[in-house]
Design an enzyme around this catalytic site. Structure first.
Site, mmCIF file in Angstrom:
data_model
loop_
_atom_site.group_PDB
_atom_site.id
_atom_site.type_symbol
_atom_site.label_atom_id
_atom_site.label_comp_id
_atom_site.label_asym_id
_atom_site.label_seq_id
_atom_site.Cartn_x
_atom_site.Cartn_y
_atom_site.Cartn_z
ATOM 1 N N THR B 153 0.876 -1.185 0.000
ATOM 2 C CA THR B 153 0.000 0.000 0.000
ATOM 3 C C THR B 153 0.910 1.231 0.000
ATOM 4 O O THR B 153 1.344 1.671 -1.051
ATOM 5 C CB THR B 153 -0.958 0.004 1.211
ATOM 6 O OG1 THR B 153 -0.211 -0.205 2.405
ATOM 7 C CG2 THR B 153 -2.006 -1.060 1.069
ATOM 8 N N LYS B 179 3.526 -7.018 4.088
ATOM 9 C CA LYS B 179 3.421 -5.598 3.751
ATOM 10 C C LYS B 179 3.172 -4.830 5.042
ATOM 11 O O LYS B 179 2.610 -5.352 6.002
ATOM 12 C CB LYS B 179 2.323 -5.342 2.729
ATOM 13 C CG LYS B 179 0.923 -5.778 3.061
ATOM 14 C CD LYS B 179 0.093 -4.850 3.884
ATOM 15 C CE LYS B 179 0.039 -3.455 3.362
ATOM 16 N NZ LYS B 179 -0.848 -2.621 4.278
ATOM 17 N N THR B 190 -1.804 -3.462 10.351
ATOM 18 C CA THR B 190 -1.993 -3.918 8.959
ATOM 19 C C THR B 190 -0.679 -4.005 8.292
ATOM 20 O O THR B 190 -0.218 -3.094 7.696
ATOM 21 C CB THR B 190 -2.859 -3.035 8.064
ATOM 22 O OG1 THR B 190 -4.165 -3.095 8.523
ATOM 23 C CG2 THR B 190 -2.920 -3.573 6.636
ATOM 24 N N GLU B 276 5.695 4.471 7.449
ATOM 25 C CA GLU B 276 5.242 5.572 6.600
ATOM 26 C C GLU B 276 6.068 6.826 6.817
ATOM 27 O O GLU B 276 6.133 7.361 7.917
ATOM 28 C CB GLU B 276 3.753 5.842 6.839
ATOM 29 C CG GLU B 276 2.909 4.799 6.108
ATOM 30 C CD GLU B 276 1.426 4.969 6.338
ATOM 31 O OE1 GLU B 276 0.667 4.422 5.531
ATOM 32 O OE2 GLU B 276 1.037 5.620 7.302
ATOM 33 N N ASN B 402 -0.571 10.561 5.719
ATOM 34 C CA ASN B 402 -1.791 10.213 6.441
ATOM 35 C C ASN B 402 -2.806 11.334 6.519
ATOM 36 O O ASN B 402 -3.940 11.126 6.941
ATOM 37 C CB ASN B 402 -1.427 9.699 7.831
ATOM 38 C CG ASN B 402 -0.869 8.303 7.725
ATOM 39 O OD1 ASN B 402 -1.542 7.417 7.221
ATOM 40 N ND2 ASN B 402 0.369 8.131 8.145
ATOM 41 N N SER B 407 -6.855 10.101 -1.109
ATOM 42 C CA SER B 407 -6.931 10.722 -2.436
ATOM 43 C C SER B 407 -5.841 10.208 -3.358
ATOM 44 O O SER B 407 -4.986 9.433 -2.985
ATOM 45 C CB SER B 407 -6.840 12.231 -2.286
ATOM 46 O OG SER B 407 -5.713 12.604 -1.547
#
Lengths: 407, 407
Positions: B153, B179, B190, B276, B402, B407
């Site tokens: 992702t 992942k 996740t 992230e 985040n 979008s």
């Protein structure tokens, strides 16, 4: 009860001062003193962190052993935490210097520090500052404001609140000042808060009122989940209002709790709204929950989620993250019953019904999330209890401020 | 045991595929299939979140009731969480389409999803994708890589690991893919992870090994403390290696646990390092602790602190925040005993001795913190136990990713 302009100098018999003692490198005011003209009944709530700053260790002892104190001296720019014996000696010296200036016993002076952890408190500066403070004391509203300004660290505005109410025809006041704004998290944070009141109440009930009030106010806010080494909330009650001493949980006690709750909640919300780098206040209401405990745990979990906070910063109605944060809060609930709303000055919108997305307008959602105070409401449809928690968004500036805090 | 290049297709009898089915808006590959040529013993660990995605609910039932499965189908771009009955039906349809393509029973197919919460899984796309996957299956290293890429992702690189070792003269392999990289937190996140192995082992011991291994690997990493609705770690063991079935916790079982620990730890670290927006891997070692529990709780608390993570991003040796984070972890220890070191490719430095700052060089500290992998070591000097947790720094890009994920 009515809110009035001002802070710690509003109640009768309280004076305050704020000065620049050179602890902060930028030359801003960095020391404050709150003084009660007569000995004041004292109560306090302190950090639950295993690592406790020197002033916290000292205050805990004094509040436990003494019925009254008469002053609180505070400094910003240095937390005096992780500083060992030298730190304790520096803290003691700061209290002694204040006591000397005020001509009272050293044990009647509480201390509080906030700032960088692990650096020795500059003894010479703070003892000199203590004397300057004693000389600068005044009972004006402005003096209270100066004190509130002097304890700011990364706060962007000073935080004060005062109310007055009547007991037995006597006017009773509570005035308080506090500072945030990093390390704010349920279970207290570096927050320092000093409340002054002229009510007459026993020490036991003063402590009881304070401990109750903290649960629904300061312990329901979070900026970043980090509970600090220095959290301190003390209240001084000097009996100057002239009411009969409150000794039982009667109507007068309830009036006091109500007023203290108002002051504490206002200051807590001010802290959340001034969270480091934040652009908006995030309020999470959990309603129709099975228990208050459930509502509290769920609402706190949402306002502490970095993913929720980032989405709110981005005005992104990513409601799945709110559900996710409730889901890992550590308490059971039925997600298939939950309705979720968002609300701000721009309107109110139902995003979720019975655990699934409604056909809501993304444009309106974004508009609502762009407000300065954004409220999310989770209707659990499971009972009659509720709770509210307050936080803020997570922004580039939070990272910037905290990536470079010491320089 | 040796590490070898590749992932899920390394063990004998496993095939994989990755395709673009149109679930992701950007046209990248978004579906993966792992297939065992024969029924494989299955074990799994799933999210503890009260809000569980449709595939998680389905997998929990299958892993509990069935001895074997034969395939796992995964999609990225949509989490299929908070989607009610329609979500369950879509999940079932995805499994059915894979089963049809593979000519196996629907109950032999596990499912996993990751992506946005609260949007319906596009049934037509995923069922079409399932058929494409079944046709594209291959046992090559490249096919494994394609599958690992398709489940990404916000990951910036695919995550695979494989090892081989010997049991009774037979070569046994484990290959896995995973992942990240948001919503990563102790107690699973996740993260999706699928491990394949050709070992012969009972279901009971396979589950036991996995549950043990997860505690010291995936549950010791955190990117942002958010535990997702979709966390899934499943392992398929198809007995193709030819070893005698492992039925007791003998030497062979221990070898398997050791190999599975290696694979899981490598993947966990890869996930933390690809958190992230992060720029570096943060490793927190707590050594000479009184208990493993103490070491785990303290090390996890440090790597989940936003203040520590921001300071590490800013290369700021603000060690007080590490002490603070240990202090509010919720477990007792004596801070006055603790020594603290930081280490990276640039060197090693003692910042704290017996709870107080040493006279360390800030320049060297900054240089060490500028490394790609930064290790902090807290020596508790209180016992013989230790633990390590892995996290990453908190950056502007985390907020950016985040604030605008959907979008």
């Amino acid at each position: 009860m009515k809110q009035i302009n001002g802070g710690v100098t509003i109640p009768k018999g309280f004076q305050a001062a704020g000065v620049a003692a050179g602890v902060k490198k930028n030359g801003k005011t960095d020391m404050a003193l709150i003084f009660s003209e007569v000995p004041a009944t004292v109560a306090g709530v302190f950090t639950t962190n295993v690592v406790k700053a020197a002033p916290v260790q000292r205050d805990i002892k004094i509040v436990k052993n003494n019925e009254t104190v008469q002053a609180v001296i505070l400094n910003a720019g240095n937390a005096n935490a992780c500083t060992g014996e030298p730190g304790k000696e520096a803290d003691e010296a700061m209290a002694a210097a204040a006591a000397e200036g005020l001509k009272i016993d050293k044990e009647a002076v509480l201390t509080a520090s906030t700032g960088v952890i692990g650096q020795l408190l500059p003894v010479e500066k703070v003892t000199k500052g203590a004397k300057m403070l004693a000389e600068a004391l005044s009972d004006t509203v402005e003096a209270g404001a100066l004190a509130a300004e002097a304890i700011m660290t990364t706060d962007t505005y000073r935080k004060e609140c005062a109310v007055e109410f009547e007991i037995e025809g006597k006017t009773v006041s509570i005035g308080a000042m506090t500072k945030g704004s990093g390390m704010i998290h349920p279970n207290m944070a570096t927050m320092l808060c000093v409340a002054a009141t002229d009510i007459a109440i026993t020490k036991e009930l003063l402590q009881k009122a304070m401990s109750e009030v903290v649960e629904d106010t300061f312990n329901m806010i979070s900026v970043d989940r980090d509970t600090s080494t220095n959290d301190t909330y003390v209240i001084l009650a000097n009996q100057k209002a002239g009411n009969n001493l409150i000794t039982v949980e009667d109507e007068n006690y309830k009036k006091f709790v109500e007023a203290l709750t108002f002051v504490s909640r206002e200051l807590a919300k001010q802290m959340a709204a001034d969270g480091e780098g934040c652009t908006k206040l995030l309020e999470m209401q959990v309603i129709h929950a099975e228990s208050v405990e459930q509502a509290k745990v769920l609402s706190k979990s949402v306002i502490t989620s970095n993913l929720v906070k980032s989405a709110v910063f981005g005005n992104d109605a990513n409601w799945g993250r709110i559900f996710c944060a409730m889901g890992y809060a550590g308490i059971e609930f039925n997600p298939d019953l939950v309705d979720l709303y968002i609300e701000s000055e721009a309107g109110k919108l139902k995003l979720v019904e019975n655990g699934m997305a409604t056909d809501y307008s993304e444009d309106l959602a974004t508009e609502i999330l762009s407000g300065k105070t954004v409220t999310a409401i989770a209707d659990m449809k499971a009972g009659a209890c509720q709770a509210t928690a307050w936080g803020c968004d997570l922004t580039y500036d939070y990272v910037k401020i905290n990536g470079d805090y010491r320089s």
